[in-house]
Write an enzyme that holds these catalytic residues in place. Structure first.
Site, mmCIF file in Angstrom:
data_model
loop_
_atom_site.group_PDB
_atom_site.id
_atom_site.type_symbol
_atom_site.label_atom_id
_atom_site.label_comp_id
_atom_site.label_asym_id
_atom_site.label_seq_id
_atom_site.Cartn_x
_atom_site.Cartn_y
_atom_site.Cartn_z
ATOM 1 N N GLU A 216 -7.779 -9.898 -15.294
ATOM 2 C CA GLU A 216 -8.050 -10.127 -16.727
ATOM 3 C C GLU A 216 -7.159 -11.378 -17.217
ATOM 4 O O GLU A 216 -7.630 -12.191 -18.271
ATOM 5 C CB GLU A 216 -7.558 -9.047 -17.462
ATOM 6 C CG GLU A 216 -8.603 -7.948 -17.293
ATOM 7 C CD GLU A 216 -8.274 -6.572 -18.078
ATOM 8 O OE1 GLU A 216 -7.328 -6.591 -18.775
ATOM 9 O OE2 GLU A 216 -9.063 -5.386 -17.945
ATOM 10 N N GLY B 296 4.198 25.286 -17.610
ATOM 11 C CA GLY B 296 4.238 26.222 -18.868
ATOM 12 C C GLY B 296 2.925 25.925 -19.365
ATOM 13 O O GLY B 296 1.973 26.699 -19.757
ATOM 14 N N SER C 169 14.504 7.993 16.646
ATOM 15 C CA SER C 169 14.119 6.674 17.043
ATOM 16 C C SER C 169 14.746 5.566 15.841
ATOM 17 O O SER C 169 14.689 5.864 14.915
ATOM 18 C CB SER C 169 12.630 6.907 17.171
ATOM 19 O OG SER C 169 12.188 5.303 17.208
ATOM 20 N N HIS D 17 6.255 1.935 2.923
ATOM 21 C CA HIS D 17 7.280 1.422 2.513
ATOM 22 C C HIS D 17 7.810 2.317 1.296
ATOM 23 O O HIS D 17 7.214 2.952 0.387
ATOM 24 C CB HIS D 17 6.628 -0.005 1.811
ATOM 25 C CG HIS D 17 6.367 -0.999 2.694
ATOM 26 N ND1 HIS D 17 5.377 -2.131 2.250
ATOM 27 C CD2 HIS D 17 6.716 -1.132 3.949
ATOM 28 C CE1 HIS D 17 5.326 -2.676 3.069
ATOM 29 N NE2 HIS D 17 5.873 -2.233 4.228
ATOM 30 N N ALA E 83 12.813 3.020 15.667
ATOM 31 C CA ALA E 83 11.356 2.751 15.237
ATOM 32 C C ALA E 83 11.110 3.716 14.012
ATOM 33 O O ALA E 83 11.517 4.497 13.855
ATOM 34 C CB ALA E 83 10.448 2.755 16.314
#
Length: 1101
Positions: A781, A67, A260, A760, A262
Site C-alpha cells: 500500500e 475466564g 548436536s 528462526h 547442528a
C-alpha cells in the site's frame, strides 16, 4: 527458538522461589496439578487443604482468556471441582481455530475479594528495553490493556525503582496500596530480569488486607539462557501450544538437536497429512511451508521442520528416518508427497547429508512404495552435484519416483510440480561438477586481468535513480541527518578491509582468502586470528597458488595492537563466549563492524550488545547469521558458499542490486536469483534470525539508499517483529527513493490453527501487525514492490531491473573472467578426484587390545590366587591387595589403552625408530616420550580438574562456564573422531562395568553431567577414554575401602593414573616394533610433497 512459553505452575514456581519483595505474598506453592490418571486420594493426601478450602480449577495448557471461555471453575468445594471436571477433563474443546484435549488442570485456593482489589501487571521485552504495563482494573474484563494501561519503559541496563513505579504506573491506586504494590512490581521486574523472562503477565493480581495474591499468570522465558539459569530453572518442561499434541518423535528430534552443533527441528501439524517436508535451513523451511499453503495444501501439510548447520550423515539419517516413519503409518488415497528442499547452502556438505537421507530411503523402500510416495528434491551448495546424483540413483534402484533439481531450478518450483501446478521437466538441465568451476577453462596458465571493481552503474548520477514504479518524495535534509545513526559508517567493507577472526575457523578463513583472490584483491582480508586456547603461533593458508602464514594470537588486545589496520571482527565464538568476546572487542575504537555468527545468545545479552554498539558507533551483523558479502571486495566467513557458487552467482565482481535478509541460507538463494535476473549483487547482508538482530533491515536499507553504486534494493522480510514498517515510513517520508522489492516470508502462519514457532528465534508473531500477511499488505500500500508470493520474486526483480536498464539508470558492463584458484587437496579427495598411498603398513593393530603379562610375580601364582594383572599392579604400585572389582577394572583399562593404531604419535615414533635399525628399548622410549597432555597423558589432569570442581561443590554448568571464562580446556573432554552420536565403544564397555560393580561413582556422575553440557555445544566434546579412566580411578580409590581419603588424593597427585596409560600403551608400542622387524620394513623417509617449504622472501630471491 528463544522465547518459549511455560506452564502457569512453572511460572508460579519460579515466582514463589525467587522473588524478593517486602509485599506479603500469600498462598505460596498452594496448588495441585491434576491429570486424567491422577489418583484423587493421593492428591488429597499430598494437599490436605483441598478438603478444607473453597477452590478454583482451570486448565494449564497455554490457553488465553480462560475466564471468557468458561474454562475456570470458581468458588467450589472438592466435590464441586470433580463435578466441574467431568464434562471437561479428557474432552476435546475448541479455542479459536484450535482443537485440543483438556488434560492438564490446576487447582488453587479461592481468594474472596472485591473488584477494586484486582489489578493487571505485565512485563515484556522489546529491542529498546523492557516495558512494564499496569492497570488498576484487572480481571477477565480488562479489555484492551495496550490502549488503556499505564506503560513505563525500563531501558537496557537500567534498573526499575519503586519511585519509577509509583510515579509512572500507580496513578489510580489508593495511597495505602501504593507502597506494597510498588515493592511487588520492582521485585517482579528483578525476578523477570534474573531468570531471563521475555514475557510475564499476571491478571488479576489481587491485593487485599491479607496480602498479595497471584491468581492467573502467563509467562515466557528465554530458553537459550539455560546455561546461565540452569541452577535456578532446573529441568523446564515447555508445553506445546493448545491444539497441538506433543509427539514422541518431536521429543526425539529435540534430543538429537540438543546433542548436536547442528539445528534439527520438527513440529507435527497433521500426522494424517499428505504433504511432508524435509527442508534444509530455517528461512527456507518457512518459504516452502508458505508455498505449499499458497498453492492450497494447508490442510494436507503434515509437518514443519528443518535440518541445518552442517549435520552429519548419521544425524541426517536419524532425522530422515523419523520423517519417513511418520509418513508411512497411514495410507492416503492420493498417495503422499515428500519435499526435500533447501536454499543454496553456505557450508553444509550437501552430499554428506544426502547420503544420510538415501540410507533412510533404502531402509523404508517397501513402506514408501506401499504408500505411493513421490519425492521431489531441490538443493544447492557445497558438493550438491554429488548429492543430487546419489539421490537420483536411489530413485532408479528402488523404483521410487524421485525428481531431482539443482540451482538451475527456482527454489520452490518443486512445490508446484508436486501439487500439479507445474509440469515436471523430463530432463532438467544439470549443472557441471563442482570441480569444473575451479579450473582455468581457457587453458592458459596465466591469471586473467583483475575483475572490474566498480558497479555497472557507478558513473551514473544518483539523481537518475528514480524508477517509475518507486514512490517519489522529497527528502527533508534535517531529517535525513537525524535518522542516520551517529558515527556508523555507510560503507562497511571495501577492497582494503582487513579483519580479525575470533575462533579457529580455518575453513572459513580459507574461503575468505579464495574469495579475495578471485576478486583480485591486492592482499588477504584476514589479518589475524584470535584463539585463547592456544599460544601465539602462525597458521598456514593458501593465497591462490602459494602458501602464506597468518598469525594466531591468544588474546584480542595483542592482535589489535599488532594490526592497527583492522576494523572488522568476525566472531565465531560459541553462544557462551560470544557476548564476552564481543564486549571486549568493542573496547577497542578501531573496530567499526562486528559479525556475530553464534546462534542461541540470550536476548537480554544481545540487547546489551546493541546498546553498547550504538553508543560506540559500531555496526553489528548478527547474531545467528552467516554474515554478508560485498562482491569484488569482501565476504564474511562462510557467506556465499564455496568457490563454485561464488563464480556461478558472479559474486567476484559488483552488480547494482543490494539486498538484506534475515536468513543466511536464503541470502545465498538471493545471490542466485539476483545473478540470474540482473547484473548481480552490489552488497548483501543476512542480519540474523534472532528476535533482536544487531542491525536492522532499515539500517542497511538506508546505507544502500546512500550508496551511489546501489540502484535497487531487495529485502526478504519475515514474520515476527515490526522492523519492516520502518521501511514503510522511510518510503512514505521520502527517505527511501530507490526501488525496493520486498517480500515477507511466513504467510502460512495465519492459516495454521495453532501457533507454530518457525526455525528462526524471531519468526513468531505476537500480534496481527507482526504477521507476514499484514506487513506485505502495508508495504504494498505504501508503494514498495511486493510480489504475490516467493515464486514470483525473481520475476519481479527482473522487471524492476529491466526498467532501470531501459531508463539508463543501470548500464550493464562487459564481463571479465576471474582468476582461477587450485582445488584444495582435502576437497579433491572428498570428490574422489585423487588418491594417495598409505605411508605405513601394519599387521598387528587391534583396538580390542591384548593381555599383558607382568613378570614381577610368577604367572602360576597370579592364576592360583586369582589376582590377575590388576592384582599384581595393586601389589607393586599401591602395596596392598585390591578388591576383585578394582583389579578387574585396572585390567580393563590396560586392555583398552594397549593400542590405537599406527597413526598416533607414539606408535608413529616407535615405527620410525624400528625402521631406522634401533633396538626395542630405544624405539619404545621414542614412543613413550610423546605421552603428555596432548596425547594420552590427560588421566591425571582430568582427575585433578574434575575432583577440584566436585570437591568445591561447583555444579557442572558453573564448572564449564568457569573453565570457559579462564580460557582453559577441560582435560578428558573431546575426541577427534568419536562423538555423542558415534560413541567410543571402549568408554561404553568401561562405563557398563563401573556402573554394575563400583560401590559409588559420584565423580563419574559429575563428569557425565559435564559431558551433557559440552556435547550440547559440539557433539564430539564427549568424555573420552582418558577422562573416563581418570575420574573412574578417583572413584575407585576413594570408595573401594582400601584407602583413606588422604591416600587416595596423594596417589592422584603423584601421577599414578598416568602410569596406567604408559603401562598399557607400552604393550602396543612393543608390538609395533616387533611387527616392523617381522615385515622387514626398510628405512623410512617422509615424502617431500607432504612438506610445505615456507622460507622468508629474501631467502628465496
Amino acid at each position: 527458538m528463544s522465547a518459549k512459553a511455560i506452564s502457569e505452575q512453572t511460572g508460579k514456581d519460579f515466582l514463589y522461589k525467587f522473588i524478593c519483595t517486602k509485599a506479603p505474598i500469600q498462598n505460596k506453592f498452594k496448588y495441585a496439578r491434576l491429570r486424567h490418571e491422577t489418583d484423587w486420594d493421593l492428591l488429597v493426601q499430598e494437599h490436605p487443604w483441598l478438603q478444607t478450602e473453597r477452590l478454583v480449577v482451570k486448565p494449564d495448557q497455554l490457553i488465553k482468556r480462560r475466564g471468557k471461555l468458561g474454562l475456570i471453575g470458581v468458588n467450589l468445594d472438592l466435590n464441586g471441582v470433580k463435578e466441574w471436571l467431568k464434562p471437561r477433563l479428557g474432552q476435546e474443546t475448541t479455542v479459536g481455530r484450535a482443537k485440543g484435549v483438556l488434560k492438564n488442570f490446576l487447582i488453587e485456593p479461592f481468594v474472596p475479594h472485591q473488584q477494586e482489589e484486582e489489578f493487571y501487571v505485565c512485563i515484556y521485552a522489546a529491542r529498546e528495553g523492557d516495558y512494564v504495563l499496569f492497570h488498576h482494573e484487572g480481571g477477565i474484563d480488562v479489555g484492551d490493556v495496550d490502549s488503556k494501561a499505564c506503560k513505563f519503559l525500563v531501558e537496557v541496563d537500567r534498573k526499575l525503582s519503586e519511585q519509577d513505579v509509583s510515579s509512572h504506573l500507580l496513578h489510580h491506586v489508593p495511597e495505602n496500596r501504593k507502597s506494597i504494590l510498588a515493592s511487588f512490581i520492582v521485585g517482579l521486574f528483578t525476578l523477570y530480569e534474573e531468570l531471563y523472562f521475555t514475557y510475564l503477565e499476571i491478571n488479576p493480581l489481587v491485593m487485599t488486607d491479607a496480602g498479595v495474591f497471584v491468581l492467573d499468570m502467563a509467562a515466557k522465558i528465554d530458553a537459550t539462557a539455560d546455561y546461565i539459569c540452569k541452577s535456578k530453572w532446573g529441568d523446564v518442561d515447555f508445553p506445546p501450544p493448545f491444539g497441538r499434541e506433543a509427539y514422541p518423535e518431536e521429543a526425539y528430534i529435540a534430543d538429537l538437536d540438543a546433542k548436536s552443533g547442528a539445528s534439527l527441528k520438527l513440529t507435527i501439524l497433521n500426522p494424517k497429512g499428505r504433504i511432508w517436508t524435509m527442508v534444509a535451513g530455517g528461512g527456507a523451511s518457512v518459504v516452502y511451508s508458505d508455498t505449499i499453503c499458497d498453492l492450497g495444501g494447508v490442510n494436507e501439510l503434515a509437518n514443519y521442520g528443518e535440518y541445518s548447520g552442517a549435520p552429519s550423515e548419521q544425524q541426517t539419517y536419524d532425522y530422515a528416518k523419523t520423517i519417513l516413519s511418520l509418513m508411512t503409518r497411514e495410507q492416503h488415497p492420493e498417495g503422499k508427497i515428500l519435499i526435500i528442499g533447501g536454499s543454496i547452502a553456505n557450508f553444509t556438505n550437501v552430499a554428506a547429508t544426502f547420503k544420510g537421507i538415501v540410507r533412510a530411503i533404502k531402509d523404508y523402500q517397501t513402506p514408501l512404495q506401499n504408500h505411493n510416495v513421490s519425492i521431489f528434491v531441490r538443493r544447492g551448495g557445497p558438493n550438491y552435484q554429488e548429492g543430487l546424483r546419489v539421490m537420483g540413483e536411489v530413485g532408479k534402484t528402488t523404483g521410487i519416483p524421485i525428481y531431482v533439481f539443482g540451482t538451475e531450478t527456482h527454489m520452490t518450483a518443486i512445490v508446484g510440480m508436486a501439487l500439479g501446478h507445474r509440469t515436471i521437466p523430463d530432463q532438467p538441465p544439470m549443472a557441471v561438477h563442482t570441480a569444473n568451476f575451479l579450473l582455468n577453462a581457457s587453458g592458459s596458465p596465466s591469471t586473467p586481468a583483475p575483475s572490474r571493481t566498480a558497479s555497472f552503474s557507478d558513473s551514473k548520477s544518483e539523481d537518475t535513480n528514480r524508477a517509475s514504479i518507486c514512490v517519489k518524495h522529497s527528502i527533508p535534509q534535517g531529517r535525513a541527518r537525524q535518522e542516520k545513526k551517529r558515527g556508523k559508517a555507510t560503507t562497511l567493507f571495501s577492497r582494503h578491509t582487513k579483519s580479525i577472526i575470533w575462533g579457529m575457523q580455518t575453513r572459513a578463513v580459507q574461503g575468505m582468502l579464495d574469495f579475495d583472490y578471485v576478486c583480485s584483491r591486492d592482499e588477504p582480508s584476514v589479518a589475524a586470528m584470535v584463539y585463547p586456547f592456544t599460544g601465539d603461533h602462525k597458521q598456514k593458508f593458501y593465497w591462490g597458488h602459494k602458501e602464506i602464514l597468518i598469525p594466531v594470537y591468544k588474546n584480542m588486545a595483542d592482535a589489535l595492537k599488532k594490526h592497527p589496520e583492522v576494523d572488522v571482527l568476525i566472531n565465531f565464538a560459541s553462544l557462551r563466549s560470544a557476548y564476552d568476546s564481543t564486549v571486549e572487542t568493542m573496547s577497542f575504537s578501531q573496530i567499526r563492524t562486528i559479525a556475530i555468527i553464534a546462534e542461541g545468545i540470550p536476548e537480554a545479552l544481545t540487547r546489551r550488545l546493541i546498546k553498547m554498539a550504538d553508543e560506540k558507533g559500531v555496526t553489528i551483523i548478527g547474531p545467528a547469521t552467516v554474515g554478508g558479502i560485498k562482491p569484488g571486495c569482501y565476504k564474511i566467513g562462510n557467506t556465499g558458499g564455496m568457490l563454485d557458487n561464488i563464480l556461478a552467482s558472479k559474486l567476484y565482481r559488483p552488480g547494482s542490486v543490494a539486498y538484506v535478509s534475515r536468513s543466511g541460507g536464503m541470502s545465498n538463494e538471493l545471490n542466485n536469483i539476483i545473478s540470474r535476473t540482473t547484473d548481480g549483487v552490489y552488497e548483501g547482508v543476512a542480519i540474523g534470525g534472532d528476535r533482536y538482530p544487531g542491525s536492522t533491515f532499515m539500517d542497511h536499507v538506508l546505507r544502500y539508499q546512500d550508496t551511489p553504486g546501489v540502484k535497487m534494493i531487495v529485502v526478504l522480510g519475515e514474520i515476527g517483529g515490526t522492523e519492516e514498517y520502518k521501511i514503510c515510513s522511510g518510503i512514505k517520508e521520502g527517505r527511501i527513493t530507490k526501488p525496493v522489492v520486498i517480500w515477507c516470508i511466513g504467510t502460512c502462519a495465519t492459516m495454521f490453527a495453532s501457533e507454530v514457532q518457525f526455525g528462526h528465534a524471531g519468526a513468531c508473531a505476537n500480534e496481527n501487525s507482526e504477521t507476514a500477511v499484514a506487513k506485505n499488505q502495508a508495504l504494498r500500500e505504501i508503494g514498495a514492490i511486493v510480489p504475490r508470493n516467493f515464486d514470483e520474486l525473481g520475476e519481479i526483480i527482473k522487471t524492476v531491473y529491466d526498467d532501470l536498464v531501459a531508463k539508463n539508470v543501470i548500464i550493464p558492463a562487459q564481463e571479465v573472467p576471474p582468476p582461477t584458484v587450485p582445488m584444495d587437496y582435502s576437497w579433491a579427495r572428498e570428490l574422489g578426484l585423487i588418491r594417495k598411498p598409505a605411508s605405513f603398513m601394519t599387521s598387528i593393530c587391534d583396538e580390542r587390545g591384548q593381555e599383558l603379562i607382568y613378570a614381577g610375580m610368577p604367572i602360576t601364582e597370579i592364576f592360583k590366587e586369582d589376582m590377575g594383572l590388576g592384582g599384581v599392579l595393586g601389589l607393586l604400585w599401591f602395596q596392598r591387595r585390591l578388591p576383585k572389582h578394582a583389579c578387574h577394572f585396572i585390567e580393563m583399562c590396560l586392555m583398552v589403552t594397549a593400542d590405537h593404531g599406527p597413526a598416533v604419535s607414539g606408535a608413529h615414533n616407535t615405527i620410525v625408530c624400528a625402521r631406522a635399525g634401533k633396538d626395542l628399548i630405544s624405539s619404545l622410549t621414542s614412543g613413550l616420550l610423546t605421552i603428555g597432555d596432548r596425547f594420552g597423558g590427560a588421566l591425571d589432569a582430568a582427575a585433578k580438574q574434575f575432583s577440584k570442581a566436585f570437591d568445591s561443590s561447583l555444579i557442572a554448568m558453573d564448572f564449564v562456564n568457569k573453565m570457559k571464562k579462564e580460557g582453559k580446556l577441560i582435560m578428558g573432554i573431546g575426541h577427534r573422531v568419536k562423538s555423542i552420536n558415534n560413541p567410543d565403544m571402549r568408554v561404553q564397555i568401561l562405563k557398563d562395568f563401573v556402573k554394575q560393580n563400583f560401590p559409588a561413582t559420584p565423580l563419574l556422575d559429575y563428569a557425565l553431567e559435564v559431558e551433557k553440557i559440552t556435547t550440547s555445544k559440539k557433539p564430539n566434546l564427549i568424555l573420552n577414554v582418558d577422562g573416563f579412566i581418570g575420574v573412574a580411578m578417583v572413584d575407585l580409590l576413594r570408595n573401594c575401602g582400601a584407602f583413606t581419603r588422604e591416600e587416595a588424593d596423594e596417589y592422584v597427585e603423584i601421577g599414578a593414573l598416568n602410569g596406567i596409560f604408559v603401562l598399557g600403551r607400552s604393550m602396543g608400542f612393543i608390538g609395533h616394533y616387533l611387527d616392523q622387524k617381522r615385515l622387514k620394513q626398510g628405512l623410512y623417509r617422509h615424502p617431500w610433497d607432504d612438506i610445505s617449504y615456507v622460507l622468508p622472501e629474501h631467502m628465496t630471491m
